[in-house]
Design a protein around this motif. Structure first.
Motif, PDB file in Angstrom:
ATOM      1  N   GLU A 268       0.454  -1.002   0.568  1.00  0.00           N
ATOM      2  CA  GLU A 268      -0.526   0.303  -0.332  1.00  0.00           C
ATOM      3  C   GLU A 268       1.074   1.347   0.607  1.00  0.00           C
ATOM      4  N   LYS A 269       2.136   1.246   1.360  1.00  0.00           N
ATOM      5  CA  LYS A 269       3.017   2.467   0.594  1.00  0.00           C
ATOM      6  C   LYS A 269       3.739   2.359  -0.279  1.00  0.00           C
ATOM      7  N   LEU A 270       3.824   1.557  -1.367  1.00  0.00           N
ATOM      8  CA  LEU A 270       4.689   1.294  -2.775  1.00  0.00           C
ATOM      9  C   LEU A 270       3.292   1.940  -3.565  1.00  0.00           C
ATOM     10  N   ILE A 271       2.139   1.635  -3.298  1.00  0.00           N
ATOM     11  CA  ILE A 271       0.960   2.398  -4.350  1.00  0.00           C
ATOM     12  C   ILE A 271       1.527   4.065  -4.070  1.00  0.00           C
ATOM     13  N   VAL A 272       1.278   3.979  -2.935  1.00  0.00           N
ATOM     14  CA  VAL A 272       0.819   5.698  -2.806  1.00  0.00           C
ATOM     15  C   VAL A 272       2.489   6.398  -3.849  1.00  0.00           C
ATOM     16  N   VAL A 273       3.897   5.205  -3.553  1.00  0.00           N
ATOM     17  CA  VAL A 273       4.708   6.589  -4.010  1.00  0.00           C
ATOM     18  C   VAL A 273       4.421   6.201  -5.377  1.00  0.00           C
ATOM     19  N   LEU A 274       4.315   5.428  -6.036  1.00  0.00           N
ATOM     20  CA  LEU A 274       4.324   5.271  -7.528  1.00  0.00           C
ATOM     21  C   LEU A 274       2.878   6.570  -7.485  1.00  0.00           C
ATOM     22  N   HIS A 275       1.927   6.790  -7.535  1.00  0.00           N
ATOM     23  CA  HIS A 275       1.364   7.967  -7.744  1.00  0.00           C
ATOM     24  C   HIS A 275       1.788   9.074  -7.693  1.00  0.00           C
ATOM     25  N   ARG A 276       2.567   9.479  -6.477  1.00  0.00           N
ATOM     26  CA  ARG A 276       3.707  10.582  -6.520  1.00  0.00           C
ATOM     27  C   ARG A 276       4.565  10.820  -7.393  1.00  0.00           C
ATOM     28  N   LEU A 277       4.785   9.949  -8.207  1.00  0.00           N
ATOM     29  CA  LEU A 277       5.474  10.074  -8.890  1.00  0.00           C
ATOM     30  C   LEU A 277       4.901  10.160 -10.654  1.00  0.00           C
ATOM     31  N   VAL A 278       3.241   9.919 -10.725  1.00  0.00           N
ATOM     32  CA  VAL A 278       2.153   9.745 -11.682  1.00  0.00           C
ATOM     33  C   VAL A 278       2.254  11.688 -11.435  1.00  0.00           C
ATOM     34  N   ALA A 279       1.762  11.742 -10.624  1.00  0.00           N
ATOM     35  CA  ALA A 279       1.095  13.417 -10.074  1.00  0.00           C
ATOM     36  C   ALA A 279       2.290  14.053 -10.319  1.00  0.00           C
ATOM     37  N   ALA A 280       3.529  13.822 -10.754  1.00  0.00           N
ATOM     38  CA  ALA A 280       4.766  15.123 -10.512  1.00  0.00           C
ATOM     39  C   ALA A 280       4.833  15.307 -11.937  1.00  0.00           C
ATOM     40  N   GLY A 281       3.685  14.349 -13.038  1.00  0.00           N
ATOM     41  CA  GLY A 281       3.994  15.130 -14.375  1.00  0.00           C
ATOM     42  C   GLY A 281       4.673  13.514 -14.986  1.00  0.00           C
ATOM     43  N   ASN A 282       5.503  11.955 -14.486  1.00  0.00           N
ATOM     44  CA  ASN A 282       6.164  11.038 -14.613  1.00  0.00           C
ATOM     45  C   ASN A 282       5.415  10.031 -15.233  1.00  0.00           C
ATOM     46  N   THR A 283       5.970   9.035 -16.000  1.00  0.00           N
ATOM     47  CA  THR A 283       5.755   8.465 -16.575  1.00  0.00           C
ATOM     48  C   THR A 283       5.718   7.387 -16.230  1.00  0.00           C
ATOM     49  N   VAL A 284       5.197   6.424 -15.161  1.00  0.00           N
ATOM     50  CA  VAL A 284       5.541   4.802 -14.952  1.00  0.00           C
ATOM     51  C   VAL A 284       5.091   3.497 -14.849  1.00  0.00           C
TER      52      VAL A 284
END
Length: 743
Positions: A659-675
């Motif tokens: 669950e914590k990892l998912i939050v981090v991945l969403h934050r990377l995407v929210a900053a305009g990146n592609t994951v």
């Protein structure tokens, strides 16, 4: 007696083969044995008088042992002649056919046939060793191809002679890049000519090894052997068929028997080892398995669990270290460790049946089993006509079947599919490796494994966030890798006592300078070499593991010296650095990804793969300054656009950590990146904006795009998509979530 029935033959024994000389003594020997003639270079020559042979010419001389007509009455004479010829010829002999009864000495134009009791050509003398199991092994020098040493491939750009035969392969560094091509000597079959020349049922061992498991099973199951062959093969065939059957049972029917280990996925390798144990039929064994579901699609998980049940049913005990909820549900006894990680763990929080764990209020595992994650954790970002894509055209590497794939930019994409379906080939070997070679370069390299990739031009960089160690020595640690240790050193250098001594930030470095402990050179521990045992590491007796010398440790910052700060846990360090935003931000991110239990100076070699991967993610978040305040200001669009590729980041993570990892991945995407994430974890899939489902099966049965789109798009194709089916079941099971956990 059969082939020459009724024919007049001569039996000859070879004495000299293609050798120069007069051979006068040989003629005297033959005369003494009662022979009147020798056959020299195809003509019968009397032994007395013996002619003067050309000394400088190579001669072939044979002894005419007997001539006879092959009839039933002549069988005894034939046996005696053959025995005499083989004895004189040291295991080799020949016959000449259809002699003239009136003048048998005129035999120069007649047909001659050679025979031998040796494993050698009776004409040219080429011989072969006694067959040995090692002859058919490419791991043995007796069997391997002498050009590629059993690898089946040759390296370009590498001088094997300088390294010395097989050492050329063994000494290759993993960092060196060499092009691989099929070995021209064995054509990739790995074995030498002698091994490949041996055939059974008109197939060499390499031909059999090239078959997929399913075809090999069909071949061996359909064999009908009789007589001596059946007796020899009885036990061997039984073993072969049972082992092939076990490989099919664990879902590896598509796998080629000669597939090289580096090309196997983690799940395939795991199941091969499991099939080997199933085939052993042992009883009373305690098997300990460490996360056997790594690399397995949920469909394959069930195949694996059924195989484990077979092992247990044979009378064995299975102890499984696992985070997978399906595995936990199937267990008869569960031991839940915790309550936290690192120094905060190490105790048994709960144990018993599944119901015992779920009903235990102290078990975090029980909480997640009873009340799974609510999906989605944040509203998904839909794709529409205005969405930009990275497009891969006609990918054909390994088992990929010229597929076209679109990856939306600025989204969380998951590439999934059953084991061996081509996920890693597509995401890492085609997308990642190609873009690494073109982004930031003026002269892009030719595309490898595909015809073209478009839409990548707006990317500023591409990065793989994997689980490899963040450093190889104890001097590497989270504080130095993430980069906030420089800020900590600066704070120590600005203390009053440090300024009085004239010390700069370099004094508080444990990598170089006068401040570190001179005995352990800033590592905090020493390595003791053992003569016949592995080296052991012990805390440095000079600095007691503090890494610095006594003078440096005398400087204190808010009641702690630099060694004590390194030993602080992340959770404790957050309030300690509350007044220093740059350090606090990094520490807060470490806590957010579930690493609050780590110490700032935790030696990198002691970190697990999952811990190392999350530290790398934190490092990326720190570089991008992705705290909530910055994101809300709307300045994220000005940051570099990075493509992140992660290969199974949930390996080794508990449900809470996922669950914590998912939050981090969403934050990377929210900053305009592609994951882009290669993943089998259903929680990660359920959070994806875009899913590419590969398959439909593995190996030769895979390499195609089965379904693509949003989570609901994949579920809509559950009739053809294994992922769609398990996602539908998973979301139905997790639809009732308690508000407390969801919040």
């Amino acid at each position: 007696m059969s082939a020459c029935k009724g024919r007049h033959i001569g039996v000859l024994a070879p004495l000299v083969t293609a050798r120069k000389g007069y051979y006068t003594d040989l003629a005297k020997w033959a005369e003494g044995k009662g022979y009147t003639h020798l056959r020299v270079d195809g003509d019968f020559v009397p032994v007395k008088p013996w002619p003067r042979l050309d000394r400088y010419k190579e001669h072939t001389i044979e002894l005419p042992v007997a001539d006879l007509v092959i009839t039933p009455a002549a069988e005894s004479s034939l046996k005696q002649a053959l025995h005499s010829a083989l004895e004189t010829g040291h295991g080799t002999m020949s016959i000449i056919l259809d002699l003239d009864p009136a003048n048998p000495l005129h035999a120069s134009e007649l047909e001659q046939q050679h025979f031998s009791t040796k494993r050698a050509c009776p004409s040219c003398g080429t011989s072969f060793p006694e067959p040995d199991p090692r002859l058919f092994s490419y791991n043995s020098k007796h069997g391997w191809c002498h050009s590629c040493f059993g690898t089946g491939v040759k390296l370009s750009g590498f001088d094997e002679e300088q390294s010395g035969e097989e050492d050329a392969w063994k000494n290759l560094s993993g960092d060196e890049e060499h092009e691989l091509a099929a070995c021209p000597a064995c054509h990739g079959q790995r074995l030498n000519r002698n091994a490949l020349a041996v055939r059974w049922k008109d197939r060499s061992i390499a031909d059999l090894a090239a078959l997929p498991v399913s075809e090999a099973h069909t071949f061996f199951a359909g064999l009908i052997l009789k007589g001596r062959d059946a007796e020899i093969a009885r036990d061997i065939l039984s073993e072969i068929k049972s082992r092939l059957s076990f490989m099919e049972e664990v879902g590896l029917g598509y796998l080629g028997l000669d597939r090289s280990a580096p090309t196997l996925s983690g799940g395939e390798a795991q199941r091969i080892r499991l099939a080997a144990q199933l085939g052993s039929n042992l009883q009373g064994v305690c098997y300990i398995l460490d996360e056997p579901t790594i690399g397995l699609h949920p469909r394959d998980n069930r195949i694996l669990l059924n195989a484990l049940s077979r092992l247990e049913g044979n009378g064995n005990t299975l102890v499984v270290v696992e985070h997978d909820d399906d595995t936990i549900r199937r267990a008869e006894h569960i031991i839940d460790m915790g309550p936290g990680a690192g120094v905060r763990g190490g105790t048994v929080v709960a144990q018993g049946t599944y119901d015992d764990i779920v009903n235990n209020p102290h078990s975090l595992t029980g909480r997640y089993l009873a009340h799974p994650m609510a999906h989605p954790l944040r509203p998904g970002q839909p794709t529409d006509a205005d969405t930009d894509y990275i497009e891969i055209h006609r990918a054909h590497l390994h088992n990929l079947r010229h597929v076209n794939v679109r990856i939306p930019k600025g989204r969380l994409s998951v590439i999934t599919g059953v084991s061996g379906s081509g996920k890693s080939s597509l995401a890492r070997d085609v997308l990642l490796d190609n873009l690494k070679g073109v982004i930031g370069t003026k002269t892009p390299a030719p595309w490898r494994g595909c015809d073209d990739i478009t839409g990548w031009e707006s990317l500023d960089r591409v990065l793989e966030v994997d689980q490899t160690p963040i450093g190889k020595t104890p001097r590497s640690c989270p504080a130095t890798y993430i980069g906030f240790w420089d800020d900590v050193r600066r704070q120590f250098a600005e203390t009053r006592d440090a300024k009085i001594r004239g010390w700069s930030t370099s004094r508080f470095s444990f990598n170089t300078g006068d401040g570190r402990c001179p005995i352990c050179e800033g590592q905090g521990m020493r390595t003791i070499e053992m003569s016949f045992l592995p080296d052991i590491k012990v805390p440095c007796e000079a600095c007691n593991g503090n890494r610095f010398n006594p003078d440096t440790l005398a400087i204190r910052l808010r009641e702690k010296n630099v060694g004590e700060v390194l030993k602080m846990e992340v959770d404790d360090a957050i309030p300690y650095f509350a007044a220093h935003p740059r350090v606090k931000r990094a520490l807060q991110l470490l806590q957010d990804v579930g690493l609050g239990y780590l110490t700032l100076g935790q030696p990198s070699p002691t970190l697990s793969g999952g811990e190392a991967q999350r530290i790398k993610l934190v490092s990326e978040l720190v570089k991008a300054r992705l705290d909530e305040g910055v994101i809300k200001t709307g300045r994220a669009s000005s940051r570099p656009h990075t493509l992140y590729v992660l290969d199974e980041p949930t390996v080794g993570l508990s449900m809470a950590d996922v669950e914590k990892l998912i939050v981090v991945l969403h934050r990377l995407v929210a900053a305009g990146n592609t994951v882009v994430v290669i993943e089998h974890n259903l929680d990660i899939m359920a959070e994806a904006d875009w899913i590419v489902d590969m398959g439909p099966e593995g190996g030769n049965g895979g390499g195609q795009v089965v379904a693509v789109g949003s989570v609901q798009d994949i579920i809509a194709k559950k009739s053809v998509s294994h992922t769609g089916l398990v996602l539908d079941e998973f979301l139905a099971r997790t639809s009732e979530v308690t508000p407390a956990l969801a919040s």
